[in-house]
Structure formats: C-alpha cells, structure tokens
Design a protein around this motif. Structure first.
Motif, PDB file in Angstrom:
ATOM      1  N   UNK A 410      -3.438 -32.405   4.156  1.00 46.45           N
ATOM      2  CA  UNK A 410      -3.985 -31.419   5.092  1.00 46.45           C
ATOM      3  C   UNK A 410      -5.446 -31.680   5.473  1.00 46.45           C
ATOM      4  N   UNK A 411      -6.053 -32.716   4.897  1.00 48.40           N
ATOM      5  CA  UNK A 411      -7.462 -32.972   5.159  1.00 48.40           C
ATOM      6  C   UNK A 411      -7.741 -33.332   6.622  1.00 48.40           C
ATOM      7  N   UNK A 412      -7.034 -34.317   7.129  1.00 49.66           N
ATOM      8  CA  UNK A 412      -7.414 -34.950   8.402  1.00 49.66           C
ATOM      9  C   UNK A 412      -7.498 -33.967   9.569  1.00 49.66           C
ATOM     10  N   UNK A 413      -6.462 -33.149   9.829  1.00 52.49           N
ATOM     11  CA  UNK A 413      -6.584 -32.218  10.972  1.00 52.49           C
ATOM     12  C   UNK A 413      -7.736 -31.233  10.816  1.00 52.49           C
ATOM     13  N   UNK A 414      -8.003 -30.801   9.589  1.00 54.45           N
ATOM     14  CA  UNK A 414      -9.115 -29.876   9.361  1.00 54.45           C
ATOM     15  C   UNK A 414     -10.453 -30.559   9.600  1.00 54.45           C
ATOM     16  N   UNK A 415     -10.592 -31.790   9.130  1.00 52.69           N
ATOM     17  CA  UNK A 415     -11.839 -32.538   9.326  1.00 52.69           C
ATOM     18  C   UNK A 415     -12.096 -32.791  10.804  1.00 52.69           C
ATOM     19  N   UNK A 416     -11.059 -33.089  11.540  1.00 51.02           N
ATOM     20  CA  UNK A 416     -11.207 -33.326  12.982  1.00 51.02           C
ATOM     21  C   UNK A 416     -11.756 -32.089  13.696  1.00 51.02           C
ATOM     22  N   UNK A 417     -11.414 -30.920  13.197  1.00 49.59           N
ATOM     23  CA  UNK A 417     -11.870 -29.663  13.817  1.00 49.59           C
ATOM     24  C   UNK A 417     -13.271 -29.266  13.364  1.00 49.59           C
ATOM     25  N   UNK A 418     -13.804 -29.974  12.373  1.00 45.44           N
ATOM     26  CA  UNK A 418     -15.155 -29.661  11.905  1.00 45.44           C
ATOM     27  C   UNK A 418     -15.229 -28.957  10.569  1.00 45.44           C
ATOM     28  N   UNK A 419     -14.075 -28.720   9.928  1.00 41.35           N
ATOM     29  CA  UNK A 419     -14.081 -28.145   8.583  1.00 41.35           C
ATOM     30  C   UNK A 419     -14.614 -29.200   7.611  1.00 41.35           C
ATOM     31  N   UNK A 420     -15.449 -28.781   6.683  1.00 42.23           N
ATOM     32  CA  UNK A 420     -15.982 -29.696   5.670  1.00 42.23           C
ATOM     33  C   UNK A 420     -15.191 -29.531   4.375  1.00 42.23           C
ATOM     34  N   UNK A 421     -14.768 -30.654   3.810  1.00 43.55           N
ATOM     35  CA  UNK A 421     -13.938 -30.630   2.606  1.00 43.55           C
ATOM     36  C   UNK A 421     -14.621 -31.444   1.514  1.00 43.55           C
ATOM     37  N   UNK A 422     -14.641 -30.873   0.313  1.00 44.98           N
ATOM     38  CA  UNK A 422     -15.288 -31.520  -0.830  1.00 44.98           C
ATOM     39  C   UNK A 422     -14.317 -31.554  -2.006  1.00 44.98           C
ATOM     40  N   UNK A 423     -14.406 -32.625  -2.796  1.00 45.61           N
ATOM     41  CA  UNK A 423     -13.653 -32.714  -4.039  1.00 45.61           C
ATOM     42  C   UNK A 423     -14.624 -32.654  -5.216  1.00 45.61           C
ATOM     43  N   UNK A 424     -14.264 -31.839  -6.192  1.00 47.61           N
ATOM     44  CA  UNK A 424     -15.098 -31.619  -7.375  1.00 47.61           C
ATOM     45  C   UNK A 424     -14.905 -32.800  -8.334  1.00 47.61           C
ATOM     46  N   UNK A 425     -15.824 -33.730  -8.315  1.00 45.15           N
ATOM     47  CA  UNK A 425     -15.638 -34.999  -9.027  1.00 45.15           C
ATOM     48  C   UNK A 425     -15.586 -34.880 -10.557  1.00 45.15           C
ATOM     49  N   UNK A 426     -16.278 -33.908 -11.204  1.00 42.55           N
ATOM     50  CA  UNK A 426     -16.171 -33.842 -12.670  1.00 42.55           C
ATOM     51  C   UNK A 426     -14.778 -33.484 -13.178  1.00 42.55           C
ATOM     52  N   UNK A 427     -13.927 -32.920 -12.326  1.00 41.75           N
ATOM     53  CA  UNK A 427     -12.613 -32.541 -12.821  1.00 41.75           C
ATOM     54  C   UNK A 427     -11.849 -31.607 -11.912  1.00 41.75           C
ATOM     55  N   UNK A 428     -11.466 -30.444 -12.464  1.00 38.93           N
ATOM     56  CA  UNK A 428     -10.528 -29.542 -11.796  1.00 38.93           C
ATOM     57  C   UNK A 428     -11.175 -28.211 -11.453  1.00 38.93           C
ATOM     58  N   UNK A 429     -11.045 -27.801 -10.204  1.00 38.95           N
ATOM     59  CA  UNK A 429     -11.479 -26.465  -9.775  1.00 38.95           C
ATOM     60  C   UNK A 429     -10.257 -25.552  -9.758  1.00 38.95           C
ATOM     61  N   UNK A 430     -10.329 -24.480 -10.538  1.00 39.67           N
ATOM     62  CA  UNK A 430      -9.238 -23.509 -10.586  1.00 39.67           C
ATOM     63  C   UNK A 430      -9.654 -22.189  -9.947  1.00 39.67           C
ATOM     64  N   UNK A 431     -10.905 -22.084  -9.566  1.00 38.58           N
ATOM     65  CA  UNK A 431     -11.446 -20.874  -8.955  1.00 38.58           C
ATOM     66  C   UNK A 431     -10.780 -20.587  -7.620  1.00 38.58           C
ATOM     67  N   UNK A 432     -10.526 -19.295  -7.369  1.00 39.42           N
ATOM     68  CA  UNK A 432      -9.981 -18.860  -6.083  1.00 39.42           C
ATOM     69  C   UNK A 432     -10.971 -17.860  -5.496  1.00 39.42           C
TER      70      UNK A 432
END
Length: 512
Positions: A410-432
């Motif tokens: 789902x990254x590519x279409x969102x990025x094309x629209x200007x949404x910024x996406x980040x991955x938490x490199x130390x591990x796992x994000x479970x926060x909602x």
C-alpha cells in the motif's frame, strides 16, 4: 516452561487438525457430488445468486471483491466458505445477547449535552466527531478528568503497578494477551494480595490471544486464587464463524477512579523485558476522574455478556458505588469508547476517517498494520493532496510477514499522493494512535486493518484540547528520529516477483 509450551502447542495443534479434518470432509463430499451434472449445475446456479447477494450487502467493497473472486475461482466450495466464514458478524443469537446487554448500559451513560455544546462553541467539526460517538456508540464525552500519556509500555507498567497497589474496592482487567513473565507475574502478585484484602478482582482475556501464552485451564487457576475470571470466545474444534470475532480490547479499571486504555497487553515484549521483534514501541493513556465511568461500564457490559456463571450485574447498583468521590481538574475533553462487531456501526473506522477528513494542518499516525481499503486510501490521499501533512509510521521488523507484505503493497499509491511513510527501524510499532492539528488525539486498540474495523471488539479514548495531545505529537516526532523514511524510489526498486506476490496478497487482504 517447556512443558507449558508443549501443552499450549498441543492444544492448538489438536484444534487445527480437527478443523482441517472437518474442512477436508466437506470438500471431499463436495468434490464427490460435483461429479453429478445436476449437482454441478446447481452449485453454479447458487453461486450466481450468492454473488448478487454479496454485491448488494452493505459491506466494505474490498471485502466483497475478495470473496467474489474466491467464489468465481473456486466455484465448487468458494460459495460454501463464504456462507461459513464470509458473513463477518457474529451468529444472530450471540449478537442479540450482546446487543441486549449493551442496551442495558445506555441509561447509566450520561449524554453530557452541555459538554457537547461547549465543544460545538469552539469547533463544530470536532463536536461532530464526539456527537457521532455519543449517538452511535452511546459513550459520552467528559470533563473533570485528568489524562496521562504513556509513550512506552514500561511507563504504563510503572503507573499501573502504583495504582493497583492503591486499590480498595475492585480491580477490573480485560486484555487480549496475558503472558507469564515479569509483567504479568508482578501484577498477579498484587492481585493475590488484594483478594486477601477483600478487593473484588476480575480478569477477562481472549482465548485465541492467549493460546500460546496460557494453559487451557488458566481460568480455574485464577479462580482458585480468588480471582474471578472470564474467557472470551474459547477456541473450539468446530467450524463456527464467531471464531473470527476476538476481544482485542485492553482495559484496566481500579475503584472507578483510575483507568488505562491503549495498545499494551500484559506480556513482557510490551515492556521490552525481552526482545521479540526488536524494540517494542507502544502507547497507552491513564485516566483519573469522571471518564473512568465509561471504562467501568465497558468492562461490566462485556463481563455480563461473557461470564455466564452468575446473574448479570445491575448497572444502577454500580453507579453510586464506583463513581469517584474526588473530581480532578479538567484536562480538556475526554471520550472513552468501545466498538463491537455485533452491530452495523464501524465506530473505530469512522473515527479514523473523521480525523483524517477533518485535519487542517497535519495528522500523524502510528499503526502496526496498514491493511486498508479503497475508501481509507482515498481519504489519506485526498488529505495529503489538500496540503495536510499526513505521516504514517509502521514497523520495520514485522510480527506477521505476509501481513507486512500487504502493508508495503500500500506504500506506492500513498507516496504518490504525498503521504509520508516511515518504518520504525529499531523494531516493532504496536501503537494505534492518531494526533492532529494540536487539538485531537486518539489512543486505543484499533489497527488500520479489516479485522479491527469489522471483526474485533475494540476500544480507545478520544481527546480534544487535552495536555496529552502535545505529548503525543512530541512523542511522534521523537519516534521519527528512529525511523527510515520510505520513498517512491525504494518502492520501485522492489523486485517484480515480490511486487506480484504483494499484489496478490493485497487482493485477499480483507480475509487476513
């Protein structure tokens, strides 16, 4: 420990084998019957009308499309599987019981119209969000409540231990996962002591969530200690659609004075006592004051629905007993809420939509999964195209590899629209969590995926002009320092085979 793990593994193995045997028997019978032309033609005829039925159901289009494809590709048993598992909702009898219990709570939940009017005088759009929850989930918005933000599981754990030690009347715990270890053992030690002091201690957990962490007889173990226990939707070796419905909520209520809600379960990975998927990032909110009453009602409502051994609690009896005596200074506006698959109202999804659609300047999102349909994708894209700073943070180390592949699809279409996406490199994000425009904050249990939106029991707390909103925003920005930003170039470097696998998985994402 090894013996316990073997018991849990054997239990799950037996359940899985028996279910597969039932499926195999059904498929075998269907294959045998399909050899008869009359039966084959009848199946095609029934599948045709089944597809018409699916198309006309009031459901998410992506969910309907996935099932239609399955029925068309596997005409022999695709339709049968839809009838068994595709309805999403609970069986009618269980749904009716849950809705009757929910209706009993409405009279004890104040609408607080004056508080809604106050919000409306400041921001009509914000008022619409809160009024939606009041009108459709029946949980009011409160003042006279102090909120404390917990940016990690460790901080929530510390606060929780301190508050549990102060309990005088009752302790209610409802969690998707409970696991033996430092966190749960520390809490259990306090619970045992509180039972000896005459405190009413109740624990409720989801059977599927704890299948790897607790033995099948754990309810009896707790009850021998004097702790009343309820297990939601026990796993059974039978094909029943309610196995899809899980209690994904995380609620702690102490004496009606203190409540906790958020993504943090009672297991050691949530406090980084051991490393499961790298560093675990999670969040929660502690409430003190009037808003805790809604968390109390949430728990009692579900307790009455699940715990069948005793007559249901009378809510009118609890109001004077559990209502807090002291009133803290108001910290903005606080609205705890619950979402249920027993009705036709997708509260969690709608709150997410509303925050995104009403954002003027920014919306920052933490989610462990980004398994979204067309409508949510369009909402995020439209907000970004309108100049809203839309940022989404997801894990870099996944807990479910196939689900993570769909997230990345789902990254590519969102990025094309200007949404910024980040991955938490130390591990796992479970926060909602959501935070928007320095005014609106949301912390709860609802993931951005189909299961949370349509199948699970969820909960959360919505805040407006609370002090914790600045803390949530700062925590988000601080977390970005440990993230890598995903670019379109990163997506385009993905091998063609991986892209194809992701695309196929994304097609069936609503079933994951």
């Amino acid at each position: 420990m090894k013996k316990l793990l073997n018991i849990m593994a054997n239990r799950l193995f037996i359940v899985a084998v028996l279910i597969l045997l039932q499926l195999g028997l059904i498929i075998g019978v269907m294959v045998s019957l399909s050899g008869f032309k009359l039966v084959s033609n009848l199946l095609r005829f029934l599948n045709f009308f089944l597809i018409i039925y699916i198309v006309n159901r009031q459901e998410n289009p992506s969910y309907k499309l996935a099932w239609i494809i399955l029925v068309l590709v596997f005409p022999l048993f695709g339709g049968l599987f839809y009838l068994m598992f595709g309805g999403r909702k609970m069986p009618k009898a269980l749904r009716r019981e849950a809705m009757i219990e929910a209706a009993r709570t409405h009279p004890v939940l104040p609408r607080n119209e004056k508080i809604l009017a106050e919000i409306e005088g400041q921001d009509e759009q914000a008022a619409k969000q809160f009024r939606y929850v009041v009108n459709n989930a029946y949980y009011p918005v409160y003042k006279n409540t102090e909120a404390t933000y917990c940016p990690t599981g460790e901080i929530k754990f510390w606060h929780m231990l301190e508050e549990l030690k102060k309990a005088e009347r009752y302790i209610f715990l409802e969690y998707f996962i409970i696991d033996n270890g430092i966190m749960w053992d520390s809490i259990l030690e306090i619970l045992i002591e509180k039972v000896k002091q005459g405190v009413d201690v109740r624990v409720m957990y989801d059977d599927a969530g704890c299948v790897y962490t607790l033995p099948a007889n754990y309810r009896k173990i707790l009850e021998k200690l004097g702790i009343r226990c309820a297990v939601f939707n026990p796993l059974k070796a039978q094909l029943v659609i309610q196995m899809n419905n899980r209690d994904h909520r995380k609620i702690c209520v102490i004496d009606g004075k203190v409540g906790f809600v958020g993504g943090i379960n009672l297991a050691d990975e949530y406090i980084n006592a051991y490393e499961k998927y790298g560093h675990w990032k999670d969040t929660a909110v502690m409430l003190k004051g009037d808003a805790v009453w809604s968390l109390t009602v949430m728990f009692l409502q579900f307790w009455n629905f699940v715990y069948k051994a005793m007559p249901p609690s009378n809510y009118d009896d609890y109001w004077p007993v559990y209502k807090p005596e002291e009133q803290p200074v108001s910290d903005g506006y606080i609205q705890p809420f619950s979402d249920s698959p027993t009705d036709e109202e997708e509260v969690g999804a709608t709150i997410h939509f509303n925050i995104i659609n009403q954002a003027r300047h920014y919306v920052y999102i933490h989610t462990p999964y980004l398994i979204i349909g067309y409508e949510m994708q369009r909402a995020l894209e439209t907000a970004a195209k309108a100049g809203v700073d839309v940022r989404i943070t997801v894990p870099h180390v996944p807990d479910k590899k196939l689900v993570f592949m769909v997230t990345r699809a789902n990254y590519e279409p969102l990025l094309k629209a200007g949404v910024k996406i980040y991955e938490y490199t130390p591990g796992f994000i479970h926060s909602k969590s959501f935070v928007s425009d320095d005014e609106i904050g949301l912390c709860g249990t609802t993931n951005m995926d189909y299961r949370s939106y349509y199948l699970h029991f969820e909960c959360g707390v919505l805040t407006y002009k609370s002090s914790i909103i600045k803390e949530m925003k700062q925590d988000y920005l601080d977390t970005l320092k440990d993230c890598c930003e995903i670019t379109l170039e990163d997506c385009r470097k993905t091998p063609a085979v991986v892209r194809l696998i992701r695309a196929v998985l994304n097609l069936f994402a609503p079933m994951m």
